[in-house]
Enzyme design. Sequence first.
Site, PDB file in Angstrom:
ATOM      1  N   GLU A   1       0.839  -1.269   0.139  1.00  0.00           N
ATOM      2  CA  GLU A   1       0.078  -0.039  -0.068  1.00  0.00           C
ATOM      3  C   GLU A   1       0.698   1.094   0.136  1.00  0.00           C
ATOM      4  O   GLU A   1       0.363   2.227  -0.529  1.00  0.00           O
ATOM      5  CB  GLU A   1      -0.818  -0.006   1.061  1.00  0.00           C
ATOM      6  CG  GLU A   1      -1.733   0.867   1.313  1.00  0.00           C
ATOM      7  CD  GLU A   1      -3.201   0.791   1.742  1.00  0.00           C
ATOM      8  OE1 GLU A   1      -4.098   1.803   1.305  1.00  0.00           O
ATOM      9  OE2 GLU A   1      -3.527  -0.302   1.884  1.00  0.00           O
ATOM     10  N   THR A   2       2.041   1.333   0.514  1.00  0.00           N
ATOM     11  CA  THR A   2       2.762   2.374   0.446  1.00  0.00           C
ATOM     12  C   THR A   2       3.448   2.522  -0.842  1.00  0.00           C
ATOM     13  O   THR A   2       3.418   3.921  -1.445  1.00  0.00           O
ATOM     14  CB  THR A   2       4.174   2.031   1.476  1.00  0.00           C
ATOM     15  OG1 THR A   2       3.518   1.955   2.991  1.00  0.00           O
ATOM     16  CG2 THR A   2       5.067   3.169   1.354  1.00  0.00           C
TER      17      THR A   2
END
Length: 137
Positions: free
Chosen positions: A63-64
């Site tokens: 997700e980063t």
Amino acid sequence: MIWKRHLTLDELNATSLNTMVAHLAIVYTRLGDDVLEAEMPVDARTHQPFGLLHGGASAALAETLGSMAGYLMTRDGQCVVGTELNATHHRAVSQGKVRGVCQPLHLGRQSQSWEIVIFDEQGRRCCTCRLGTAVMG
């Protein structure tokens, strides 16, 4: 190059200060023409109770990467928010580092889809993720 925003790796990494990204020691390592990469250690910060890389840590790396890649595809006044994250774990990792490689699957005006593949230090695929983002603003 597909990116609409032009940041250096140092500028990308500076965005992680005082965040979960810094706590997990995720570091952006490569910004290519259509790829963003980062590394994360596999140690006590990212282990589950049985000494293996926690699936949630893999999801956080994915997700980063996908969120930052999505941000790099926006213009001033816009941002992205995650709408869906899917992760398939293929192989356990107990130590060392993992490397996430993020590339676009779809880049629309209102939505984006990103594929993030996580590899171990031997270059073996450990996890395949897909992140959906919505473009806001």
